[in-house]
Scaffold this active site. Sequence first.
Site, PDB file in Angstrom:
ATOM      1  N   PHE A   1      -4.702  50.381  12.893  1.00 42.45           N
ATOM      2  CA  PHE A   1      -5.040  49.512  11.757  1.00 42.45           C
ATOM      3  C   PHE A   1      -5.210  50.273  10.453  1.00 42.45           C
ATOM      4  O   PHE A   1      -5.163  49.694   9.376  1.00 42.45           O
ATOM      5  CB  PHE A   1      -6.343  48.742  12.048  1.00 42.45           C
ATOM      6  CG  PHE A   1      -7.586  49.576  11.849  1.00 42.45           C
ATOM      7  CD1 PHE A   1      -8.134  49.757  10.578  1.00 42.45           C
ATOM      8  CD2 PHE A   1      -8.212  50.208  12.919  1.00 42.45           C
ATOM      9  CE1 PHE A   1      -9.264  50.552  10.388  1.00 42.45           C
ATOM     10  CE2 PHE A   1      -9.339  51.000  12.732  1.00 42.45           C
ATOM     11  CZ  PHE A   1      -9.861  51.163  11.467  1.00 42.45           C
TER      12      PHE A   1
ATOM     13  N   CYS B   1      -7.491  59.485  10.072  1.00 45.21           N
ATOM     14  CA  CYS B   1      -7.523  60.478  11.142  1.00 45.21           C
ATOM     15  C   CYS B   1      -7.649  61.876  10.565  1.00 45.21           C
ATOM     16  O   CYS B   1      -7.987  62.811  11.265  1.00 45.21           O
ATOM     17  CB  CYS B   1      -6.275  60.387  11.997  1.00 45.21           C
ATOM     18  SG  CYS B   1      -4.817  60.882  11.104  1.00 45.21           S
TER      19      CYS B   1
ATOM     20  N   GLU C   1     -15.679  60.969  17.596  1.00 45.21           N
ATOM     21  CA  GLU C   1     -15.081  60.626  16.299  1.00 45.21           C
ATOM     22  C   GLU C   1     -15.848  59.421  15.762  1.00 45.21           C
ATOM     23  O   GLU C   1     -15.930  58.398  16.452  1.00 45.21           O
ATOM     24  CB  GLU C   1     -13.597  60.270  16.504  1.00 45.21           C
ATOM     25  CG  GLU C   1     -12.899  59.910  15.212  1.00 45.21           C
ATOM     26  CD  GLU C   1     -11.442  59.493  15.422  1.00 45.21           C
ATOM     27  OE1 GLU C   1     -11.135  58.857  16.450  1.00 45.21           O
ATOM     28  OE2 GLU C   1     -10.619  59.790  14.537  1.00 45.21           O
TER      29      GLU C   1
HETATM   30  P1  NAD Z   1      -6.526  51.773  18.569  1.00 45.90           P
HETATM   31  O1  NAD Z   1      -6.202  52.771  19.604  1.00 45.90           O
HETATM   32  O2  NAD Z   1      -7.655  50.837  18.812  1.00 45.90           O
HETATM   33  O3  NAD Z   1      -5.225  50.853  18.294  1.00 45.90           O
HETATM   34  C1  NAD Z   1      -3.939  51.425  18.108  1.00 45.90           C
HETATM   35  C2  NAD Z   1      -2.898  50.534  18.787  1.00 45.90           C
HETATM   36  O4  NAD Z   1      -3.102  50.547  20.197  1.00 45.90           O
HETATM   37  C3  NAD Z   1      -2.981  49.100  18.332  1.00 45.90           C
HETATM   38  O5  NAD Z   1      -1.670  48.631  18.126  1.00 45.90           O
HETATM   39  C4  NAD Z   1      -3.694  48.392  19.477  1.00 45.90           C
HETATM   40  O6  NAD Z   1      -3.239  47.067  19.666  1.00 45.90           O
HETATM   41  C5  NAD Z   1      -3.360  49.231  20.684  1.00 45.90           C
HETATM   42  N1  NAD Z   1      -4.501  49.354  21.617  1.00 45.90           N
HETATM   43  C6  NAD Z   1      -5.818  49.392  21.319  1.00 45.90           C
HETATM   44  N2  NAD Z   1      -6.568  49.583  22.425  1.00 45.90           N
HETATM   45  C7  NAD Z   1      -5.714  49.662  23.443  1.00 45.90           C
HETATM   46  C8  NAD Z   1      -5.878  49.876  24.847  1.00 45.90           C
HETATM   47  N3  NAD Z   1      -7.083  50.024  25.398  1.00 45.90           N
HETATM   48  N4  NAD Z   1      -4.768  49.921  25.609  1.00 45.90           N
HETATM   49  C9  NAD Z   1      -3.553  49.783  25.066  1.00 45.90           C
HETATM   50  N5  NAD Z   1      -3.336  49.571  23.749  1.00 45.90           N
HETATM   51  C10 NAD Z   1      -4.394  49.520  22.936  1.00 45.90           C
HETATM   52  O7  NAD Z   1      -6.725  52.566  17.201  1.00 45.90           O
HETATM   53  P2  NAD Z   1      -7.212  51.972  15.809  1.00 45.90           P
HETATM   54  O8  NAD Z   1      -8.666  51.631  15.916  1.00 45.90           O
HETATM   55  O9  NAD Z   1      -6.265  50.930  15.331  1.00 45.90           O
HETATM   56  O10 NAD Z   1      -7.016  53.258  14.863  1.00 45.90           O
HETATM   57  C11 NAD Z   1      -8.004  54.238  14.713  1.00 45.90           C
HETATM   58  C12 NAD Z   1      -7.724  55.458  15.567  1.00 45.90           C
HETATM   59  O11 NAD Z   1      -6.422  55.958  15.291  1.00 45.90           O
HETATM   60  C13 NAD Z   1      -8.656  56.626  15.269  1.00 45.90           C
HETATM   61  O12 NAD Z   1      -9.018  57.242  16.484  1.00 45.90           O
HETATM   62  C14 NAD Z   1      -7.809  57.567  14.428  1.00 45.90           C
HETATM   63  O13 NAD Z   1      -8.192  58.921  14.470  1.00 45.90           O
HETATM   64  C15 NAD Z   1      -6.473  57.368  15.045  1.00 45.90           C
HETATM   65  N6  NAD Z   1      -5.408  57.734  14.127  1.00 45.90           N
HETATM   66  C16 NAD Z   1      -4.730  58.891  14.389  1.00 45.90           C
HETATM   67  C17 NAD Z   1      -3.741  59.304  13.524  1.00 45.90           C
HETATM   68  C18 NAD Z   1      -2.993  60.572  13.775  1.00 45.90           C
HETATM   69  O14 NAD Z   1      -1.918  60.738  13.213  1.00 45.90           O
HETATM   70  N7  NAD Z   1      -3.504  61.473  14.604  1.00 45.90           N
HETATM   71  C19 NAD Z   1      -3.422  58.540  12.380  1.00 45.90           C
HETATM   72  C20 NAD Z   1      -4.138  57.358  12.167  1.00 45.90           C
HETATM   73  C21 NAD Z   1      -5.125  56.971  13.044  1.00 45.90           C
END
Ligand code: NAD
Length: 475
Positions: free
Chosen positions: A128, A260, A360
């Site tokens: 998101f 992130c 985190e």
């Molecule tokens: P999230 O893991 O909750 O969601 C990411 C995607 O995975 C979404 O499309 C969601 O629908 C899906 N998803 C969520 N939970 C799931 C599950 N249990 N099983 C399968 N699919 C699932 O992440 P978020 O809250 O949207 O984003 C924040 C996180 O992303 C933070 O941990 C941040 O550090 C990380 N992030 C990392 C980078 C990077 O490049 N390393 C960049 C941006 C964000």
Amino acid sequence: MCCPQATNEVIGRVPKATHEEMLAAVDSCSRAYHTWSETSILARQQIFLRYQQLIKDNIKELAKLITLEQGKTLADAEGDVFRGLQVVEHTCSITSLMLGETLPSITKDMDTYTFRMPIGVCAGIAPFNFPAMIPLWMFPMGMVCGNTYLLKPSERVPGCAMMLAKLLQDAGAPDGTLNIIHGQHDAVNFICDHPAIKAISFVGSNQAGEYIYERGSKNGKRVQSNMGAKNHGVVMPDANKENTLNQLVGAAFGAAGQRCMALSTAVLVGEARNWLPELVERAKGLRVNAGDQPGADVGPLISPQAKERVNSLIQSGVDEGAKVLLDGRNVKVKGYENGNFVGPTIVSNVTPDMKCYKEEIFGPVLVVLEADSLDDAIKIVNKNPYGNGTAIFTTNGAAARKYTHEVDVGQIGVNVPIPVPLPMFSFTGSRASFRGDTNFYGKQGIQFYTQIKTVTSQWKAEDASLKSPAVTMPT
Ligand code: NAD
């Protein structure tokens, strides 16, 4: 209308794709693949040249949509689009990026050369926090290489991906080359399991990323998984104080810490520990407000649950003996009393065994540790499981060099607080922040979205033909 994170009012609903709709989306990608992969590279390049212009023309509209759906400030939302646009601009160099290799005359009359070929239908699963930038790390790279693409944006910010897809259609991408499905777990499992999908790019939390990496890999797919982080900013006492304090505050609290690459942990070395009161004063100066309000520096968090989680992690620090020098938990924003706001928070006297250090936080919270020397600071950073990003602030070149060589983190800034590489490089988070072999964008992105064919050919003159069958290995 303001973002739902500031008011907690409903602004729209996302339709969850049904199983039939998801099947139809993959079939559409599969049908388009044959023609798209055979479309000349110059024609694909032209589409992305038009696409980058359309994104530029619509940057303000895209940013408004991000602020509306996600809550970040308008200026920051423009940055979100801009950093994705840079990747699209880079895809326009595909005619050089996709070149193969040639070695003539490897033996008499024989040459070897390689082609980079697309791999088929690829998929992206996005988080998101960057509704434009992260989808733009995914489908443009995949598609310009000749793959077709299935994108699942975060269910919390579905609109920006839809607008990006519409612009791509306007740029001339043929029907079926990009499909979008909405949803959560079912959509993710569908992507991990469908045999037509050859590669998955994931960005998000460790919980989801580890799961997707394992399930997708088990099904024979390539998976690149960028995940969570705990980025340390090491402050040496010889650093430029003014610059360093401003950089720390900007990188810890910008986007309400929902990046992130947010610099969420400061390690103050030696006398730099005396800079804490000034750090707090600067953080106090940030204005917390709804993202669309003029002058807002820190917007709301994505959901009431995120706010609760951040507040409880701050409390865990207090319970374990840390000191809250600046407490944003009870911040009140006039006109947005129901919003998911947490103000800038600074927690000092933190030690590596505390929960607020190990997890985190993903909110506007800076945890502060102290170290007696650069060696001690390096030990702290290397003991932390994450390896996404880090920065050192110093005016000493030898200290900077030692840090960059000894620290086990994938992206390092020297007096640069958020060292996200530009697209001609790759996003090289490491250790617990990444699973896979090839990173996002840059040369590694091209590698991820292509496979290599190696051709060995022999053209002999008639009179040089073999006189008898060769049954031994050629030497
Ligand atoms: P999230 O893991 O909750 O969601 C990411 C995607 O995975 C979404 O499309 C969601 O629908 C899906 N998803 C969520 N939970 C799931 C599950 N249990 N099983 C399968 N699919 C699932 O992440 P978020 O809250 O949207 O984003 C924040 C996180 O992303 C933070 O941990 C941040 O550090 C990380 N992030 C990392 C980078 C990077 O490049 N390393 C960049 C941006 C964000």
